[in-house]
Design a protein around this motif. Structure first.
Motif, mmCIF file in Angstrom:
data_model
loop_
_atom_site.group_PDB
_atom_site.id
_atom_site.type_symbol
_atom_site.label_atom_id
_atom_site.label_comp_id
_atom_site.label_asym_id
_atom_site.label_seq_id
_atom_site.Cartn_x
_atom_site.Cartn_y
_atom_site.Cartn_z
ATOM 1 N N LEU A 224 10.618 43.467 -25.143
ATOM 2 C CA LEU A 224 11.980 43.970 -25.347
ATOM 3 C C LEU A 224 12.608 43.350 -26.592
ATOM 4 C CD1 LEU A 224 13.352 43.968 -21.698
ATOM 5 C CD2 LEU A 224 13.071 45.979 -23.154
ATOM 6 N N ALA A 225 12.342 42.063 -26.805
ATOM 7 C CA ALA A 225 12.878 41.400 -27.989
ATOM 8 C C ALA A 225 12.347 42.048 -29.264
ATOM 9 C CB ALA A 225 12.520 39.917 -27.953
ATOM 10 N N TRP A 226 11.039 42.307 -29.303
ATOM 11 C CA TRP A 226 10.464 42.977 -30.476
ATOM 12 C C TRP A 226 11.104 44.350 -30.678
ATOM 13 C CZ3 TRP A 226 8.272 40.042 -33.700
ATOM 14 C CH2 TRP A 226 7.352 39.048 -33.348
ATOM 15 N N MET A 227 11.344 45.075 -29.583
ATOM 16 C CA MET A 227 11.914 46.421 -29.696
ATOM 17 C C MET A 227 13.331 46.360 -30.244
ATOM 18 S SD MET A 227 10.299 48.094 -26.216
ATOM 19 C CE MET A 227 10.255 49.844 -26.657
ATOM 20 N N HIS A 228 14.118 45.371 -29.815
ATOM 21 C CA HIS A 228 15.456 45.188 -30.378
ATOM 22 C C HIS A 228 15.364 44.803 -31.851
ATOM 23 C CE1 HIS A 228 18.507 45.818 -27.374
ATOM 24 N NE2 HIS A 228 17.873 45.077 -26.475
ATOM 25 N N GLU A 229 14.375 43.991 -32.192
ATOM 26 C CA GLU A 229 14.242 43.528 -33.560
ATOM 27 C C GLU A 229 13.911 44.665 -34.520
ATOM 28 O OE1 GLU A 229 12.802 39.367 -34.555
ATOM 29 O OE2 GLU A 229 11.025 40.582 -34.883
ATOM 30 N N ALA A 230 13.049 45.579 -34.089
ATOM 31 C CA ALA A 230 12.622 46.685 -34.951
ATOM 32 C C ALA A 230 13.403 47.965 -34.705
ATOM 33 C CB ALA A 230 11.133 46.948 -34.744
ATOM 34 N N LEU A 234 15.232 50.993 -28.622
ATOM 35 C CA LEU A 234 16.471 50.277 -28.325
ATOM 36 C C LEU A 234 17.251 50.102 -29.625
ATOM 37 C CD1 LEU A 234 15.044 47.440 -26.032
ATOM 38 C CD2 LEU A 234 16.530 49.310 -25.275
ATOM 39 N N PRO A 235 18.575 49.916 -29.544
ATOM 40 C CA PRO A 235 19.332 49.662 -30.774
ATOM 41 C C PRO A 235 18.838 48.395 -31.459
ATOM 42 C CG PRO A 235 20.813 50.137 -28.932
ATOM 43 C CD PRO A 235 19.442 49.954 -28.350
ATOM 44 N N ARG A 236 18.793 48.412 -32.783
ATOM 45 C CA ARG A 236 18.399 47.210 -33.507
ATOM 46 C C ARG A 236 19.500 46.171 -33.364
ATOM 47 N NH1 ARG A 236 18.366 44.537 -38.349
ATOM 48 N NH2 ARG A 236 16.368 43.546 -38.812
ATOM 49 N N ASP A 237 19.161 45.017 -32.804
ATOM 50 C CA ASP A 237 20.175 44.013 -32.470
ATOM 51 C C ASP A 237 19.499 42.642 -32.454
ATOM 52 O OD1 ASP A 237 21.989 42.281 -31.207
ATOM 53 O OD2 ASP A 237 22.816 43.883 -29.951
ATOM 54 N N LEU A 238 19.699 41.858 -33.523
ATOM 55 C CA LEU A 238 19.042 40.559 -33.617
ATOM 56 C C LEU A 238 19.560 39.566 -32.583
ATOM 57 C CD1 LEU A 238 18.517 39.751 -37.408
ATOM 58 C CD2 LEU A 238 16.897 40.641 -35.741
ATOM 59 N N GLU A 239 20.817 39.687 -32.202
ATOM 60 C CA GLU A 239 21.355 38.777 -31.186
ATOM 61 C C GLU A 239 20.657 39.016 -29.845
ATOM 62 O OE1 GLU A 239 23.412 36.254 -31.646
ATOM 63 O OE2 GLU A 239 23.531 36.724 -33.793
ATOM 64 N N GLN A 240 20.500 40.284 -29.489
ATOM 65 C CA GLN A 240 19.785 40.607 -28.248
ATOM 66 C C GLN A 240 18.326 40.186 -28.340
ATOM 67 O OE1 GLN A 240 20.215 41.846 -25.135
ATOM 68 N NE2 GLN A 240 22.422 41.667 -25.409
ATOM 69 N N ALA A 241 17.732 40.404 -29.518
ATOM 70 C CA ALA A 241 16.337 40.002 -29.700
ATOM 71 C C ALA A 241 16.203 38.493 -29.506
ATOM 72 C CB ALA A 241 15.850 40.409 -31.087
ATOM 73 N N ALA A 242 17.109 37.730 -30.115
ATOM 74 C CA ALA A 242 17.047 36.274 -30.000
ATOM 75 C C ALA A 242 17.240 35.826 -28.555
ATOM 76 C CB ALA A 242 18.104 35.639 -30.899
ATOM 77 N N ARG A 243 18.171 36.458 -27.847
ATOM 78 C CA ARG A 243 18.420 36.087 -26.457
ATOM 79 C C ARG A 243 17.167 36.295 -25.611
ATOM 80 N NH1 ARG A 243 19.920 38.242 -21.592
ATOM 81 N NH2 ARG A 243 19.871 40.404 -22.358
ATOM 82 N N ARG A 244 16.512 37.413 -25.821
ATOM 83 C CA ARG A 244 15.321 37.703 -25.023
ATOM 84 C C ARG A 244 14.134 36.836 -25.452
ATOM 85 N NH1 ARG A 244 15.952 41.457 -21.394
ATOM 86 N NH2 ARG A 244 17.627 42.996 -21.578
ATOM 87 N N PHE A 245 14.007 36.597 -26.750
ATOM 88 C CA PHE A 245 12.958 35.672 -27.191
ATOM 89 C C PHE A 245 13.160 34.299 -26.554
ATOM 90 C CE2 PHE A 245 12.072 38.194 -31.285
ATOM 91 C CZ PHE A 245 10.821 38.603 -30.856
ATOM 92 N N GLU A 246 14.408 33.871 -26.480
ATOM 93 C CA GLU A 246 14.670 32.538 -25.927
ATOM 94 C C GLU A 246 14.334 32.481 -24.439
ATOM 95 O OE1 GLU A 246 17.265 28.812 -27.017
ATOM 96 O OE2 GLU A 246 18.179 30.755 -27.441
ATOM 97 N N LEU A 247 14.682 33.526 -23.698
ATOM 98 C CA LEU A 247 14.330 33.569 -22.280
ATOM 99 C C LEU A 247 12.813 33.506 -22.096
ATOM 100 C CD1 LEU A 247 16.840 36.307 -21.017
ATOM 101 C CD2 LEU A 247 16.850 33.877 -20.382
ATOM 102 N N ALA A 248 12.102 34.294 -22.899
ATOM 103 C CA ALA A 248 10.641 34.305 -22.793
ATOM 104 C C ALA A 248 10.046 32.984 -23.253
ATOM 105 C CB ALA A 248 10.068 35.465 -23.614
ATOM 106 N N ALA A 249 10.609 32.408 -24.318
ATOM 107 C CA ALA A 249 10.116 31.129 -24.826
ATOM 108 C C ALA A 249 10.294 30.032 -23.781
ATOM 109 C CB ALA A 249 10.847 30.760 -26.114
ATOM 110 N N GLN A 250 11.444 30.019 -23.129
ATOM 111 C CA GLN A 250 11.693 29.018 -22.086
ATOM 112 C C GLN A 250 10.742 29.185 -20.909
ATOM 113 O OE1 GLN A 250 15.840 29.779 -21.394
ATOM 114 N NE2 GLN A 250 16.535 28.416 -23.032
ATOM 115 N N ALA A 251 10.283 30.415 -20.706
ATOM 116 C CA ALA A 251 9.325 30.687 -19.629
ATOM 117 C C ALA A 251 7.892 30.394 -20.055
ATOM 118 C CB ALA A 251 9.449 32.135 -19.166
ATOM 119 N N GLY A 252 7.714 29.973 -21.318
ATOM 120 C CA GLY A 252 6.391 29.557 -21.769
ATOM 121 C C GLY A 252 5.613 30.560 -22.579
ATOM 122 N N ASP A 253 6.231 31.672 -23.017
ATOM 123 C CA ASP A 253 5.509 32.681 -23.796
ATOM 124 C C ASP A 253 5.376 32.208 -25.250
ATOM 125 O OD1 ASP A 253 4.655 35.787 -23.675
ATOM 126 O OD2 ASP A 253 5.578 35.341 -25.611
#
Length: 320
Positions: A224-230, A234-253
């Motif tokens: 989902l983060a990649w889809m927001h980024e590109a 989904l609408p292009r939205d770097l803030e949403q992309a960052a939020r989702r990347f952070e959730l996934a990163a905290q989960a160990g991705d």
């Protein structure tokens, strides 16, 4: 903007066109021939990919000396939607057969980001990237050949590339390999979302990824983060992309950890924080994520060579 890449159709003999079904023997011969073609394509890429005249010679030399940081720079430009500049960096690195750059250019060609959509070009670039050992390109080719949505279906090629990616530790490739040839109804929900995205059906793919992300699946958050980024489905939205990347990163991705490291270093989607950037980069590298391993090694080498610049100084290859 750099001139578009010339078509690679001239590299493919007319006898290799897929206008008629192949016998098993012919498919075997085709696979061998394509393997040889991919190897020779790396040598030919310097003539396929135009020189990036807009870049200063010093910048080009920086990227070529430090490909990991060049890719990092290209990704930062991509985040800002500056596709021409991202492409400029990646074309420079692709001239010398860099697998990560070739993969990124293939994504741009497949989805028409910063260049005209060209599936033949995308296939050629994915193959060259896979030949250079890029795990993501191997997984992507496995998906594309498995469903026949964008490239002609070829289960032998799908099995080959998924097997290569799985052998490099890609768990999603291993899982898809186990279900290869089965009907869509037999796939897991994540695999169904991957199949939709592979077919270019980004909006339904995003809805399914959303459901899976809400259930706590880190890989779906990353997608989902990649889809927001590109801006794909989904609408292009770097803030949403960052939020989702952070959730996934905290989960160990690891993929999300690498993406978040770039955001913190460049200040795109997150306020610039070099300490946080290095921490996420180290976490991704500790999991063996190839781009993170390469970037971390380049940063540490640059820091060792210029200690007076500070522990987290950005090398010239990553200058804004």
């Amino acid at each position: 903007m750099s001139a578009p890449l010339p078509s690679v159709r001239a590299l493919i003999p007319a006898s290799m066109g897929r206008t008629r079904p192949c016998t098993a023997h012919q498919r075997c011969q085709l696979g061998c021939h394509l393997g040889r073609l991919a190897a020779s394509a790396l040598v030919a890429l310097a003539s396929l990919l135009p020189a990036t005249s807009q870049a200063q010679d010093s910048e080009r030399l920086d990227w070529l000396r430090q490909p990991a940081l060049g890719n990092y720079k290209g990704y930062a430009e991509f985040k800002m939607g500056r596709y021409a500049l991202a492409r400029q960096v990646w074309e420079t690195l692709a001239e010398v057969g860099d697998g990560e750059a070739l993969f990124n250019l293939a994504i741009m060609a497949e989805d028409g980001l910063g260049m005209a959509r060209d599936l033949l070009k995308a296939e050629s670039l994915y193959r060259a990237s896979a030949q250079a050992g890029n795990r993501k390109a191997r997984y992507r080719l496995g998906l594309l050949y498995s469903d026949g949505s964008r490239f002609p279906a070829d289960l032998e090629q799908a099995r080959h590339y998924l097997g290569l990616a799985a052998g490099q530790g890609d768990q999603q490739a291993a899982e898809r390999l186990a279900t290869l040839g089965q009907p869509t109804s037999a796939l897991t929900p994540f695999q169904q979302a991957e199949a939709l995205a592979s077919a270019g059906q980004h909006e339904p793919a995003a809805r399914l990824y959303q459901q899976l992300a809400e259930q706590g699946l880190a890989a779906a958050q990353t997608r989902l983060a990649w889809m927001h980024e590109a801006g794909r489905g989904l609408p292009r939205d770097l803030e949403q992309a960052a939020r989702r990347f952070e959730l996934a990163a905290q989960a160990g991705d690891a993929e999300a950890q690498y993406a978040l490291a770039v955001m913190y270093r460049t200040g795109r989607g997150r306020a610039r924080d070099l300490t946080a950037s290095m921490e996420w980069l180290r976490q991704a590298a500790a999991q063996g994520y190839p781009a993170a391993v390469a970037a971390l090694g380049s940063f540490e080498a640059a820091q060792a060579a210029a200690p007076a610049a500070g522990a987290d100084a950005a090398p010239a290859a990553l200058a804004p």
